[in-house]
Scaffold this motif. Structure first.
Motif, PDB file in Angstrom:
ATOM      1  N   PHE A  52      -9.614 -15.749  52.075  1.00 33.17           N
ATOM      2  CA  PHE A  52     -10.444 -14.532  52.191  1.00 33.17           C
ATOM      3  C   PHE A  52      -9.660 -13.328  52.336  1.00 33.17           C
ATOM      4  O   PHE A  52      -8.615 -12.836  53.129  1.00 33.17           O
ATOM      5  CB  PHE A  52     -11.185 -14.469  53.730  1.00 33.17           C
ATOM      6  CG  PHE A  52     -11.988 -15.624  54.005  1.00 33.17           C
ATOM      7  CD1 PHE A  52     -13.405 -15.647  53.506  1.00 33.17           C
ATOM      8  CD2 PHE A  52     -11.498 -16.729  54.410  1.00 33.17           C
ATOM      9  CE1 PHE A  52     -14.075 -16.716  53.492  1.00 33.17           C
ATOM     10  CE2 PHE A  52     -12.556 -18.068  54.586  1.00 33.17           C
ATOM     11  CZ  PHE A  52     -13.844 -18.093  54.246  1.00 33.17           C
ATOM     12  N   GLN A  67      -9.193  -8.959  51.809  1.00 31.34           N
ATOM     13  CA  GLN A  67      -9.901  -7.389  52.088  1.00 31.34           C
ATOM     14  C   GLN A  67      -8.889  -6.533  51.309  1.00 31.34           C
ATOM     15  O   GLN A  67      -8.015  -7.083  50.947  1.00 31.34           O
ATOM     16  CB  GLN A  67     -10.029  -7.144  53.491  1.00 31.34           C
ATOM     17  CG  GLN A  67     -10.839  -8.157  54.443  1.00 31.34           C
ATOM     18  CD  GLN A  67     -10.038  -9.433  54.744  1.00 31.34           C
ATOM     19  OE1 GLN A  67      -8.737  -9.311  55.064  1.00 31.34           O
ATOM     20  NE2 GLN A  67     -10.664 -10.477  54.637  1.00 31.34           N
ATOM     21  N   HIS A 126     -14.628  -4.976  52.548  1.00 31.66           N
ATOM     22  CA  HIS A 126     -15.076  -6.186  53.152  1.00 31.66           C
ATOM     23  C   HIS A 126     -14.158  -6.367  54.719  1.00 31.66           C
ATOM     24  O   HIS A 126     -13.241  -6.056  54.980  1.00 31.66           O
ATOM     25  CB  HIS A 126     -14.751  -7.447  52.392  1.00 31.66           C
ATOM     26  CG  HIS A 126     -15.712  -7.568  51.117  1.00 31.66           C
ATOM     27  ND1 HIS A 126     -15.352  -7.915  50.057  1.00 31.66           N
ATOM     28  CD2 HIS A 126     -16.827  -6.946  50.988  1.00 31.66           C
ATOM     29  CE1 HIS A 126     -16.314  -7.662  49.154  1.00 31.66           C
ATOM     30  NE2 HIS A 126     -17.256  -7.228  49.702  1.00 31.66           N
ATOM     31  N   GLY A 176     -13.818  -9.383  56.332  1.00 33.08           N
ATOM     32  CA  GLY A 176     -13.488 -10.972  56.569  1.00 33.08           C
ATOM     33  C   GLY A 176     -14.725 -11.364  57.710  1.00 33.08           C
ATOM     34  O   GLY A 176     -15.516 -10.649  58.204  1.00 33.08           O
ATOM     35  N   PRO A 177     -14.612 -12.966  57.859  1.00 29.21           N
ATOM     36  CA  PRO A 177     -15.695 -13.406  58.705  1.00 29.21           C
ATOM     37  C   PRO A 177     -15.211 -13.037  60.417  1.00 29.21           C
ATOM     38  O   PRO A 177     -14.346 -12.525  60.597  1.00 29.21           O
ATOM     39  CB  PRO A 177     -15.464 -14.741  58.790  1.00 29.21           C
ATOM     40  CG  PRO A 177     -14.569 -15.018  57.623  1.00 29.21           C
ATOM     41  CD  PRO A 177     -13.958 -13.644  57.169  1.00 29.21           C
ATOM     42  N   ASP A 181     -18.511 -13.116  55.387  1.00 29.14           N
ATOM     43  CA  ASP A 181     -17.168 -12.782  55.132  1.00 29.14           C
ATOM     44  C   ASP A 181     -17.109 -11.512  54.607  1.00 29.14           C
ATOM     45  O   ASP A 181     -15.910 -10.715  54.505  1.00 29.14           O
ATOM     46  CB  ASP A 181     -16.536 -14.057  54.046  1.00 29.14           C
ATOM     47  CG  ASP A 181     -17.206 -14.312  52.763  1.00 29.14           C
ATOM     48  OD1 ASP A 181     -18.507 -14.096  52.687  1.00 29.14           O
ATOM     49  OD2 ASP A 181     -16.689 -14.560  51.839  1.00 29.14           O
ATOM     50  N   GLU A 182     -18.065 -10.749  53.806  1.00 27.33           N
ATOM     51  CA  GLU A 182     -18.195  -9.511  53.601  1.00 27.33           C
ATOM     52  C   GLU A 182     -18.220  -8.653  54.579  1.00 27.33           C
ATOM     53  O   GLU A 182     -17.492  -7.442  54.527  1.00 27.33           O
ATOM     54  CB  GLU A 182     -19.188  -9.309  52.621  1.00 27.33           C
ATOM     55  CG  GLU A 182     -19.217  -9.740  51.041  1.00 27.33           C
ATOM     56  CD  GLU A 182     -19.150 -11.029  50.867  1.00 27.33           C
ATOM     57  OE1 GLU A 182     -19.450 -11.895  51.990  1.00 27.33           O
ATOM     58  OE2 GLU A 182     -18.792 -11.620  49.630  1.00 27.33           O
ATOM     59  N   HIS A 226     -11.573 -13.678  46.681  1.00 21.04           N
ATOM     60  CA  HIS A 226     -10.897 -15.044  47.159  1.00 21.04           C
ATOM     61  C   HIS A 226     -10.025 -15.535  46.015  1.00 21.04           C
ATOM     62  O   HIS A 226     -10.329 -15.471  44.707  1.00 21.04           O
ATOM     63  CB  HIS A 226     -12.074 -15.919  47.140  1.00 21.04           C
ATOM     64  CG  HIS A 226     -13.372 -15.539  47.892  1.00 21.04           C
ATOM     65  ND1 HIS A 226     -13.087 -15.737  49.480  1.00 21.04           N
ATOM     66  CD2 HIS A 226     -14.575 -15.032  47.761  1.00 21.04           C
ATOM     67  CE1 HIS A 226     -14.293 -15.429  49.832  1.00 21.04           C
ATOM     68  NE2 HIS A 226     -15.007 -14.759  48.802  1.00 21.04           N
TER      69      HIS A 226
END
Ligand code: FE2
Ligand code: FE2
Length: 235
Positions: free
Chosen positions: A29, A31, A43, A45-46, A77-78, A214
Motif C-alpha cells: 500500500f 501513499q 491516499h 492507506g487503510p 486503502d484510498e 501498489h
C-alpha cells in the motif's frame, strides 16, 4: 510492519507498507506525499494502517502541516483514515473530484471536500496538481487522477497495480507485464468502453513518473506505457 519513505521525484515521496495476507500473498500500500507550502498526501492507506502512515509522513514533515488529503476514488486503502488525518491536521481538507464529493466524501468526512472540476489546477507552492476525471477507470464512478505538473508525475492510483510485497521504490523496468498478470485473475477493472479515450488523454500529458499505489513507482515514457495499457485492455 514498517513503512519505507523514498523521494521518487523532486519533493514527491513514496510511502510504502508491505503486507502479507494469510494465504502468503504479498501486497503493498503506497501513499504519495508532495512536500510543499501546502503539503498534499495522496491516499491515506487503510484505516488500521494509520499509525504507520502517520509516522512515515512525520519523517518528511510535521503531520499537522498537511493541507490536502487527496483520493482517487472512495475505497478503504484510498481514504480509510481520512477522518484520522483531518483530526491531526487542523487545516487539512479532503481533495477529490466532484462526483466523489457528492456521493461519499461530503457525508463521510468530518470536513467538507475541496472538490476539483475536470482539468482544474490547484497550486501547492512550487508544485501544482491538475485533476482528471476518469469515471470507471480502472473502477468506481468517482475515479480520477492527479498530475503534478512541475515533475510530470501522474498519481495513477490503481492503474498499474503490481502484486507482491517486495519492490524497489522506483523502477525503469517493465511494470505493465506484472500489472497485467495481477489484473487478469482479479477483474478489478470496470468494463467501461471509454478506457482508451481516457488513457489517451492522460498520455497526452506525457508523464515521466507514474506514482503507482501498489508496487513500484515507475520512470520512463509514460505516454507510451499508458497507450500500451489501453491496447492490453482491448485484447
Ligand atoms: Fe481501487
Ligand atoms: Fe488501491
Amino acid at each position: 510492519m514498517t513503512s519505507s519513505v523514498h523521494e521518487i521525484a523532486d519533493g514527491i515521496y513514496r510511502l510504502s507498507t508491505p503486507v502479507t495476507f494469510p494465504d502468503g500473498a504479498g501486497f503493498t500500500f503506497n501513499q504519495y506525499l508532495i512536500a510543499d507550502e501546502q503539503p498534499l498526501l495522496f491516499h491515506t492507506g487503510p484505516r488500521r494502517m494509520f499509525p504507520l502512515v502517520r509516522d512515515a509522513v512525520a519523517r518528511v514533515l510535521p503531520v499537522e502541516r498537511l493541507r490536502y488529503i487527496g483520493l482517487s476514488h472512495f475505497e478503504a486503502d484510498e481514504c480509510g483514515s481520512l477522518n484520522e488525518w483531518l483530526g491531526v491536521a487542523p487545516t487539512a481538507e479532503p481533495l477529490c473530484g466532484r462526483i466523489a464529493a457528492m456521493v461519499s466524501v461530503n457525508d463521510v468526512a468530518d470536513r467538507p471536500a475541496r472538490a476539483l472540476a475536470d482539468g482544474e489546477v490547484l497550486a501547492l507552492g512550487r508544485h501544482a496538481v491538475r485533476w482528471f476525471d476518469t469515471p470507471h477507470l480502472p473502477h468506481a464512478w468517482e475515479c480520477g487522477f492527479l498530475l503534478e505538473t512541475s515533475t510530470r508525475t501522474l498519481l495513477c492510483g490503481d492503474l498499474f497495480t503490481q502484486g507482491g510485497a517486495e519492490h524497489p521504490p522506483l523502477t525503469e523496468s517493465d511494470i505493465l507485464g506484472p500489472s497485467e498478470a495481477f489484473r487478469a485473475p482479479m477483474d478489478y477493472y470496470s468494463h467501461t468502453k471509454n478506457a482508451r479515450g481516457m488513457l489517451e488523454r492522460l498520455a497526452a500529458e506525457r508523464p515521466t513518473t507514474l506514482a503507482c499505489m501498489h508496487g513500484a513507482a515507475w520512470r520512463g515514457d509514460g505516454a507510451q506505457l499508458l497507450r500500451a495499457l489501453g491496447e492490453a485492455l482491448d485484447r
